[in-house]
Design a protein around this motif. Structure first.
Motif, PDB file in Angstrom:
ATOM      1  N   GLY A 119       0.785  -1.226   0.000  1.00 30.93           N
ATOM      2  CA  GLY A 119       0.000   0.000   0.000  1.00 30.93           C
ATOM      3  C   GLY A 119       0.818   1.277   0.000  1.00 30.93           C
ATOM      4  N   LYS A 120       2.107   1.155   0.163  1.00 36.73           N
ATOM      5  CA  LYS A 120       2.977   2.338   0.166  1.00 36.73           C
ATOM      6  C   LYS A 120       3.720   2.432  -1.161  1.00 36.73           C
ATOM      7  CE  LYS A 120       3.566   2.045   5.144  1.00 36.73           C
ATOM      8  NZ  LYS A 120       4.502   1.819   6.240  1.00 36.73           N
ATOM      9  N   ILE A 121       4.369   3.563  -1.372  1.00 33.90           N
ATOM     10  CA  ILE A 121       5.259   3.733  -2.521  1.00 33.90           C
ATOM     11  C   ILE A 121       6.682   3.560  -1.998  1.00 33.90           C
ATOM     12  CG2 ILE A 121       6.094   5.298  -4.313  1.00 33.90           C
ATOM     13  CD1 ILE A 121       3.188   4.434  -4.732  1.00 33.90           C
ATOM     14  N   VAL A 122       7.421   2.643  -2.608  1.00 29.05           N
ATOM     15  CA  VAL A 122       8.795   2.346  -2.190  1.00 29.05           C
ATOM     16  C   VAL A 122       9.733   2.758  -3.318  1.00 29.05           C
ATOM     17  CG1 VAL A 122      10.407   0.541  -1.475  1.00 29.05           C
ATOM     18  CG2 VAL A 122       8.012   0.423  -0.751  1.00 29.05           C
ATOM     19  N   ILE A 123      10.717   3.577  -2.961  1.00 26.55           N
ATOM     20  CA  ILE A 123      11.738   4.020  -3.914  1.00 26.55           C
ATOM     21  C   ILE A 123      13.009   3.234  -3.602  1.00 26.55           C
ATOM     22  CG2 ILE A 123      13.031   5.979  -4.854  1.00 26.55           C
ATOM     23  CD1 ILE A 123       9.969   6.304  -5.077  1.00 26.55           C
ATOM     24  N   ARG A 124      13.607   2.647  -4.643  1.00 29.24           N
ATOM     25  CA  ARG A 124      14.836   1.877  -4.456  1.00 29.24           C
ATOM     26  C   ARG A 124      15.894   2.334  -5.451  1.00 29.24           C
ATOM     27  NH1 ARG A 124      11.998  -4.081  -4.434  1.00 29.24           N
ATOM     28  NH2 ARG A 124      12.021  -3.730  -6.669  1.00 29.24           N
ATOM     29  N   ARG A 125      17.148   2.169  -5.062  1.00 32.42           N
ATOM     30  CA  ARG A 125      18.283   2.282  -5.974  1.00 32.42           C
ATOM     31  C   ARG A 125      18.620   0.852  -6.369  1.00 32.42           C
ATOM     32  NH1 ARG A 125      18.840   6.624  -8.289  1.00 32.42           N
ATOM     33  NH2 ARG A 125      20.960   6.044  -8.766  1.00 32.42           N
ATOM     34  N   PHE A 126      19.021   0.641  -7.610  1.00 39.25           N
ATOM     35  CA  PHE A 126      19.328  -0.713  -8.043  1.00 39.25           C
ATOM     36  C   PHE A 126      20.561  -0.765  -8.939  1.00 39.25           C
ATOM     37  CE2 PHE A 126      17.130   0.736 -11.797  1.00 39.25           C
ATOM     38  CZ  PHE A 126      17.749   0.051 -12.831  1.00 39.25           C
ATOM     39  N   THR A 127      21.146  -1.933  -8.973  1.00 38.50           N
ATOM     40  CA  THR A 127      22.202  -2.278  -9.926  1.00 38.50           C
ATOM     41  C   THR A 127      21.884  -3.675 -10.441  1.00 38.50           C
ATOM     42  OG1 THR A 127      23.859  -1.002  -8.705  1.00 38.50           O
ATOM     43  CG2 THR A 127      24.680  -2.654 -10.260  1.00 38.50           C
ATOM     44  N   ASN A 128      21.817  -3.828 -11.742  1.00 40.56           N
ATOM     45  CA  ASN A 128      21.620  -5.133 -12.372  1.00 40.56           C
ATOM     46  C   ASN A 128      22.834  -5.446 -13.232  1.00 40.56           C
ATOM     47  OD1 ASN A 128      19.077  -5.400 -11.251  1.00 40.56           O
ATOM     48  ND2 ASN A 128      18.021  -4.594 -13.044  1.00 40.56           N
ATOM     49  N   ILE A 129      23.237  -6.708 -13.235  1.00 37.89           N
ATOM     50  CA  ILE A 129      24.396  -7.132 -14.014  1.00 37.89           C
ATOM     51  C   ILE A 129      23.964  -8.217 -14.988  1.00 37.89           C
ATOM     52  CG2 ILE A 129      26.730  -8.109 -13.937  1.00 37.89           C
ATOM     53  CD1 ILE A 129      26.820  -6.991 -11.004  1.00 37.89           C
ATOM     54  N   TRP A 130      24.252  -7.981 -16.263  1.00 40.30           N
ATOM     55  CA  TRP A 130      23.920  -8.907 -17.348  1.00 40.30           C
ATOM     56  C   TRP A 130      25.212  -9.372 -18.007  1.00 40.30           C
ATOM     57  CZ3 TRP A 130      18.701  -9.817 -18.657  1.00 40.30           C
ATOM     58  CH2 TRP A 130      17.773  -8.989 -18.028  1.00 40.30           C
ATOM     59  N   VAL A 131      25.246 -10.633 -18.413  1.00 41.97           N
ATOM     60  CA  VAL A 131      26.400 -11.181 -19.129  1.00 41.97           C
ATOM     61  C   VAL A 131      25.899 -11.782 -20.438  1.00 41.97           C
ATOM     62  CG1 VAL A 131      28.226 -12.928 -19.090  1.00 41.97           C
ATOM     63  CG2 VAL A 131      27.725 -11.613 -17.028  1.00 41.97           C
ATOM     64  N   LYS A 132      26.645 -11.518 -21.516  1.00 47.09           N
ATOM     65  CA  LYS A 132      26.282 -12.067 -22.821  1.00 47.09           C
ATOM     66  C   LYS A 132      27.077 -13.345 -23.060  1.00 47.09           C
ATOM     67  CE  LYS A 132      25.166 -10.488 -27.409  1.00 47.09           C
ATOM     68  NZ  LYS A 132      25.219  -9.336 -28.319  1.00 47.09           N
ATOM     69  N   ARG A 133      26.341 -14.449 -23.225  1.00 50.05           N
ATOM     70  CA  ARG A 133      26.937 -15.755 -23.498  1.00 50.05           C
ATOM     71  C   ARG A 133      26.227 -16.368 -24.699  1.00 50.05           C
ATOM     72  NH1 ARG A 133      25.991 -17.530 -17.486  1.00 50.05           N
ATOM     73  NH2 ARG A 133      27.693 -16.461 -16.461  1.00 50.05           N
ATOM     74  N   ASN A 134      26.997 -16.900 -25.604  1.00 45.29           N
ATOM     75  CA  ASN A 134      26.414 -17.541 -26.794  1.00 45.29           C
ATOM     76  C   ASN A 134      25.399 -16.637 -27.484  1.00 45.29           C
ATOM     77  OD1 ASN A 134      27.910 -19.948 -26.255  1.00 45.29           O
ATOM     78  ND2 ASN A 134      26.362 -20.521 -24.746  1.00 45.29           N
ATOM     79  N   GLY A 135      25.712 -15.336 -27.512  1.00 46.23           N
ATOM     80  CA  GLY A 135      24.867 -14.378 -28.210  1.00 46.23           C
ATOM     81  C   GLY A 135      23.631 -13.925 -27.454  1.00 46.23           C
ATOM     82  N   MET A 136      23.467 -14.381 -26.208  1.00 46.89           N
ATOM     83  CA  MET A 136      22.274 -14.018 -25.437  1.00 46.89           C
ATOM     84  C   MET A 136      22.666 -13.370 -24.115  1.00 46.89           C
ATOM     85  SD  MET A 136      19.751 -17.243 -26.036  1.00 46.89           S
ATOM     86  CE  MET A 136      18.460 -16.384 -25.174  1.00 46.89           C
ATOM     87  N   TRP A 137      21.952 -12.287 -23.753  1.00 47.75           N
ATOM     88  CA  TRP A 137      22.157 -11.623 -22.481  1.00 47.75           C
ATOM     89  C   TRP A 137      21.341 -12.336 -21.407  1.00 47.75           C
ATOM     90  CZ3 TRP A 137      25.747  -7.994 -21.796  1.00 47.75           C
ATOM     91  CH2 TRP A 137      26.173  -7.233 -22.891  1.00 47.75           C
ATOM     92  N   LYS A 138      21.961 -12.584 -20.258  1.00 48.98           N
ATOM     93  CA  LYS A 138      21.279 -13.168 -19.102  1.00 48.98           C
ATOM     94  C   LYS A 138      21.670 -12.368 -17.863  1.00 48.98           C
ATOM     95  CE  LYS A 138      19.488 -16.965 -20.956  1.00 48.98           C
ATOM     96  NZ  LYS A 138      18.165 -17.493 -20.794  1.00 48.98           N
ATOM     97  N   ALA A 139      20.705 -12.138 -16.994  1.00 50.98           N
ATOM     98  CA  ALA A 139      20.977 -11.457 -15.729  1.00 50.98           C
ATOM     99  C   ALA A 139      21.691 -12.433 -14.804  1.00 50.98           C
ATOM    100  CB  ALA A 139      19.686 -10.971 -15.094  1.00 50.98           C
ATOM    101  N   VAL A 140      22.797 -11.971 -14.203  1.00 47.48           N
ATOM    102  CA  VAL A 140      23.553 -12.828 -13.271  1.00 47.48           C
ATOM    103  C   VAL A 140      23.543 -12.277 -11.852  1.00 47.48           C
ATOM    104  CG1 VAL A 140      25.047 -13.846 -15.036  1.00 47.48           C
ATOM    105  CG2 VAL A 140      25.767 -11.753 -13.849  1.00 47.48           C
ATOM    106  N   GLY A 141      23.243 -10.989 -11.697  1.00 55.61           N
ATOM    107  CA  GLY A 141      23.259 -10.404 -10.360  1.00 55.61           C
ATOM    108  C   GLY A 141      22.436  -9.145 -10.281  1.00 55.61           C
ATOM    109  N   ARG A 142      21.986  -8.877  -9.059  1.00 55.60           N
ATOM    110  CA  ARG A 142      21.166  -7.696  -8.820  1.00 55.60           C
ATOM    111  C   ARG A 142      21.349  -7.258  -7.378  1.00 55.60           C
ATOM    112  NH1 ARG A 142      16.736  -4.641  -9.693  1.00 55.60           N
ATOM    113  NH2 ARG A 142      15.146  -4.535  -8.087  1.00 55.60           N
ATOM    114  N   GLN A 143      21.296  -5.958  -7.174  1.00 50.52           N
ATOM    115  CA  GLN A 143      21.337  -5.368  -5.835  1.00 50.52           C
ATOM    116  C   GLN A 143      20.267  -4.283  -5.824  1.00 50.52           C
ATOM    117  OE1 GLN A 143      22.414  -2.003  -4.983  1.00 50.52           O
ATOM    118  NE2 GLN A 143      21.851  -2.473  -2.907  1.00 50.52           N
ATOM    119  N   ALA A 144      19.468  -4.256  -4.758  1.00 46.36           N
ATOM    120  CA  ALA A 144      18.454  -3.219  -4.618  1.00 46.36           C
ATOM    121  C   ALA A 144      18.428  -2.746  -3.163  1.00 46.36           C
ATOM    122  CB  ALA A 144      17.091  -3.741  -5.032  1.00 46.36           C
TER     123      ALA A 144
END
Length: 150
Positions: A119-144
């Protein structure tokens, strides 16, 4: 007549332009993936998250100050502990280094149901990490991190 200096200048410009275009293409791909992830989280779509977006080793340092695996995140989604009325991600910077993309910015979510701060509004800072393998990007890590709750 073209001098060597002019020739090197033209070649340098072409190389720089090619790098900018490649980075722009990768940035566009990452932006689409970030939106797809946001949409999948909103829908609780673990199939898309697991099969298309998250690498098997995906980990999150979440706003509850816990490090969790993708299996644990999926469990939280299924249990209704990650359930949002709205989820907006604002990307402030994408940095691409070889086969790794680092995405940073802010998120505004409105939790619902059994989710903390429902019911509240939550503001977050984030960092997402993607790695490209075999021509495809996949998320490997996240911090919020929660920066504000209204």
């Amino acid at each position: 007549m073209i001098t060597l200096r002019k020739l090197f200048s033209v070649i340098g410009g072409i190389i720089i332009s090619a790098n900018i275009l490649a980075q722009s293409k990768s940035e566009m791909e990452i932006r689409k993936l970030e939106q797809a992830e946001t949409d999948a989280i909103l829908k609780g779509d673990t199939v898309t998250l697991f099969q298309k977006l998250w690498a098997p080793e995906f980990i999150v340092n979440n706003p509850a100050n816990l490090v969790v695996t993708r299996q644990e995140v999926a469990g939280l989604l299924r249990a209704g502990k990650i359930d949002y009325e709205s989820f907006e991600r604002v990307i402030e910077k994408i940095s691409i280094v070889e086969n790794t993309a680092i995405v940073m910015g802010r998120e505004e979510i409105q939790p619902k149901g059994k989710t903390d701060n429902a019911g509240k509004i939550v503001i977050r800072r984030f960092t997402n990490i993607w790695v490209k393998r075999n021509g495809m990007w996949k998320a490997v890590g996240r911090q919020a991190t929660i920066s504000a709750i209204n």
